[in-house]
Design a protein around this motif. Structure first.
Motif, short mmCIF file in Angstrom:
data_model
loop_
_atom_site.label_atom_id
_atom_site.label_comp_id
_atom_site.label_asym_id
_atom_site.label_seq_id
_atom_site.Cartn_x
_atom_site.Cartn_y
_atom_site.Cartn_z
N LEU A 128 41.10 10.85 -15.35
CA LEU A 128 41.99 11.83 -14.51
C LEU A 128 43.33 11.42 -14.32
CD1 LEU A 128 41.99 14.12 -12.39
CD2 LEU A 128 41.62 12.42 -10.55
N ALA A 129 43.51 10.19 -14.18
CA ALA A 129 44.92 9.75 -14.21
C ALA A 129 45.75 9.91 -15.64
CB ALA A 129 45.04 8.17 -13.98
N GLY A 130 44.98 9.66 -16.63
CA GLY A 130 45.46 9.72 -17.91
C GLY A 130 45.90 11.30 -18.26
N GLY A 131 45.03 12.31 -17.81
CA GLY A 131 45.25 13.55 -17.79
C GLY A 131 46.43 14.24 -16.87
N MET A 132 46.71 13.60 -16.02
CA MET A 132 47.97 13.91 -15.08
C MET A 132 49.10 13.55 -15.76
SD MET A 132 46.50 12.79 -11.25
CE MET A 132 48.05 13.26 -10.34
N ILE A 133 49.16 12.46 -16.45
CA ILE A 133 50.45 12.00 -17.15
C ILE A 133 50.58 12.67 -18.51
CG2 ILE A 133 51.51 10.12 -18.33
CD1 ILE A 133 49.82 8.10 -16.37
N SER A 134 49.54 13.00 -18.78
CA SER A 134 49.63 13.76 -20.18
C SER A 134 50.14 15.36 -20.07
CB SER A 134 48.31 14.04 -20.89
OG SER A 134 48.08 14.84 -22.09
N SER A 135 49.74 15.99 -18.86
CA SER A 135 50.07 17.39 -18.70
C SER A 135 51.58 17.45 -18.51
CB SER A 135 49.52 17.67 -17.24
OG SER A 135 49.83 16.86 -16.01
N LYS A 175 45.54 6.55 -20.88
CA LYS A 175 44.27 5.88 -20.41
C LYS A 175 44.49 4.39 -20.66
CE LYS A 175 40.66 7.64 -22.19
NZ LYS A 175 39.22 7.77 -22.52
N GLU A 176 44.81 3.95 -21.73
CA GLU A 176 45.14 2.44 -21.87
C GLU A 176 45.74 1.93 -21.05
OE1 GLU A 176 43.15 0.89 -24.13
OE2 GLU A 176 42.07 2.79 -24.40
N TRP A 177 46.93 2.64 -20.75
CA TRP A 177 47.95 1.99 -19.75
C TRP A 177 47.01 1.76 -18.36
CZ3 TRP A 177 50.96 3.58 -15.29
CH2 TRP A 177 52.03 2.82 -14.89
N VAL A 178 46.63 2.82 -17.97
CA VAL A 178 46.01 2.60 -16.84
C VAL A 178 44.85 1.55 -16.44
CG1 VAL A 178 44.14 3.99 -15.21
CG2 VAL A 178 46.26 5.24 -16.02
N LYS A 179 43.87 1.56 -17.73
CA LYS A 179 42.98 0.45 -17.98
C LYS A 179 43.71 -1.05 -18.01
CE LYS A 179 39.35 2.90 -20.75
NZ LYS A 179 38.97 3.11 -22.00
N LYS A 180 44.85 -1.03 -18.66
CA LYS A 180 45.58 -2.35 -18.56
C LYS A 180 45.76 -2.93 -17.13
CE LYS A 180 49.71 -4.59 -20.22
NZ LYS A 180 51.15 -4.41 -21.10
N TRP A 181 46.46 -1.95 -16.18
CA TRP A 181 46.58 -2.32 -14.88
C TRP A 181 45.63 -2.40 -13.95
CZ3 TRP A 181 51.38 -4.33 -13.67
CH2 TRP A 181 52.20 -4.27 -14.58
N GLN A 198 49.47 16.16 -25.91
CA GLN A 198 48.31 16.03 -24.95
C GLN A 198 47.46 14.87 -25.46
OE1 GLN A 198 44.85 18.63 -25.34
NE2 GLN A 198 45.34 19.16 -23.10
N LEU A 199 47.03 15.08 -26.86
CA LEU A 199 46.09 13.80 -27.30
C LEU A 199 46.61 12.72 -27.30
CD1 LEU A 199 44.31 16.11 -30.03
CD2 LEU A 199 43.47 15.29 -27.78
N ALA A 200 47.80 12.32 -27.88
CA ALA A 200 48.60 11.25 -28.00
C ALA A 200 48.97 10.66 -26.71
CB ALA A 200 49.94 11.43 -28.87
N THR A 201 49.29 11.15 -25.76
CA THR A 201 49.71 10.89 -24.38
C THR A 201 48.44 10.45 -23.57
OG1 THR A 201 50.17 13.02 -23.65
CG2 THR A 201 52.14 11.98 -24.26
N PHE A 202 47.26 11.22 -23.62
CA PHE A 202 46.20 10.83 -23.03
C PHE A 202 45.64 9.66 -23.28
CE2 PHE A 202 41.54 11.63 -22.83
CZ PHE A 202 41.56 11.63 -21.17
N ALA A 203 45.75 9.28 -24.69
CA ALA A 203 44.91 8.25 -25.16
C ALA A 203 45.83 7.03 -24.56
CB ALA A 203 44.79 8.19 -26.62
N SER A 204 46.92 6.96 -24.64
CA SER A 204 47.85 6.10 -24.44
C SER A 204 47.92 5.85 -22.86
CB SER A 204 49.45 6.44 -24.83
OG SER A 204 49.59 6.48 -26.31
N TRP A 262 35.70 7.69 -13.88
CA TRP A 262 36.29 9.08 -14.38
C TRP A 262 37.76 9.14 -13.71
CZ3 TRP A 262 38.16 12.16 -10.50
CH2 TRP A 262 37.71 12.23 -9.11
N LEU A 263 38.19 8.34 -12.74
CA LEU A 263 39.66 8.22 -12.44
C LEU A 263 40.47 7.61 -13.50
CD1 LEU A 263 38.86 6.93 -8.90
CD2 LEU A 263 39.80 9.34 -9.42
N VAL A 264 39.96 7.16 -14.36
CA VAL A 264 40.84 6.73 -15.43
C VAL A 264 41.19 8.07 -16.51
CG1 VAL A 264 40.78 5.54 -17.69
CG2 VAL A 264 39.75 4.47 -15.71
#
Length: 318
Positions: free
Chosen positions: A224-231, A206-212, A198-204, A220-222
């Motif tokens: 949200l998107a990070g949480g969806m991938i993390s789950s 979020k950075e990926w979403v920000k990069k694009w 959870q913690l590792a993929t959420f951080a990664s 807050w959508l950043v």
């Protein structure tokens, strides 16, 4: 061109950094808020994971046949309140376990450990392990309360506790203080795997979403998107450990306080595989994902937003 967009984009704001004690409170609060919404799914997951315990497929009555049918079955037999069984114990667990988890992870962030190769995964696993130990008594009671059901749809051992307080009292009286930590050997690997994912993929993520640059960096959508991938990662990695943990917590014990069905984590893992089949380790994965998805998204979203809110007031006041 995309490359030009990346070069011309303004530098991202510095990461939010708060005192670990503040992160403890925010982490616990965010997960408790998420728990209120996702506890009914936790009830269904527990029932599905206990159904057909140590019995070959097809040799038992299936009271629960999927998320919707299971919800209707619980609602008909136990009423709507049945879908919120164990909520108080669940909130206690979320507060204890995640308060410790986020507190320690925040410490690791401040020390720069999460920036090292594999640091986020190691910090998440370590923080999760200690959080699981602290919160284990609450999870024990939560599991046993959520397993309790009307005889018509009961699965697994029925402990027949009357309330959260009476559950703690009964376990302590019959098994002593250590009895409150029975099953912790299943909880630690469960939470280590889930927390790291959870913690590792959420951080990664979020950075990926920000990069694009799909959304503004402070949106807050950043989160949200990070949480969806993390789950997705959490559900795939955690479910077998979750099934074993549920079985260990709910099993009956003898007068010596020893489990009557399983001797420990490995014994439980092997017995499930041999008697129910390897796929039984993924019992309830659908509802587990449906529950983990919103819980991961909501808890991390609440945490992220609460951190930014506190950080804003610390630096800008009202």
């Amino acid at each position: 061109p995309l490359a030009v967009r990346f070069r011309m984009a303004p530098p991202p704001p510095p990461p939010v950094s708060l005192p670990p004690l503040v992160d403890l409170v925010l982490g616990a609060s965010s997960c408790c808020l998420a728990c209120v919404f996702t506890n009914p799914l936790e009830v269904l997951k527990t029932r599905l994971q206990l159904q057909g315990e140590l019995r070959a497929r097809g040799s038992y009555t299936r009271h629960y046949r999927g998320v919707l049918q299971a919800a209707l079955a619980v609602g008909r037999a136990d009423g709507l309140r049945g879908l919120q069984k164990g909520l108080t114990a669940g909130l206690l667990y979320q507060g204890l376990m995640n308060g410790v988890r986020f507190f320690l992870y925040s410490h690791a962030e401040d020390a720069g450990l999460t920036l090292q190769p594999g640091g986020a995964v190691a910090a998440g696993a370590g923080a999760g392990a200690l959080g699981a130990i602290v919160g284990s008594p609450a999870y024990l009671v939560k599991t046993q309360l959520q397993a309790q059901a009307s005889a018509a749809i009961a699965v697994g051992h029925q402990h027949n506790h009357q309330s959260v307080s009476s559950a703690f009292e009964t376990i302590y009286r019959k098994q002593g203080l250590l009895g409150l930590w029975r099953g912790v050997n299943g909880a630690v690997p469960r939470v280590m795997v889930g927390s790291a994912a959870q913690l590792a993929t959420f951080a990664s993520a979020k950075e990926w979403v920000k990069k694009w640059e799909w959304f503004r960096d402070d949106s807050w959508l950043v989160a949200l998107a990070g949480g969806m991938i993390s789950s997705v990662a959490v559900a795939l990695a955690m479910t077998p450990f979750d099934v074993v943990s549920t079985r260990l917590y709910n099993q009956p014990v003898n007068e010596m306080g020893r489990g009557q069905l399983y001797r420990g984590f490995l014994d439980c893992f092997l017995k499930i595989s041999r008697k129910e089949g390897v796929l039984a380790l993924y019992k309830g994965i659908t509802v587990a994902y449906i529950r983990l998805g919103p819980h991961t998204i909501l808890s991390l979203l609440f945490w992220d937003e609460l951190r930014k809110l506190v950080h804003h007031y610390q630096h800008h006041g009202t």
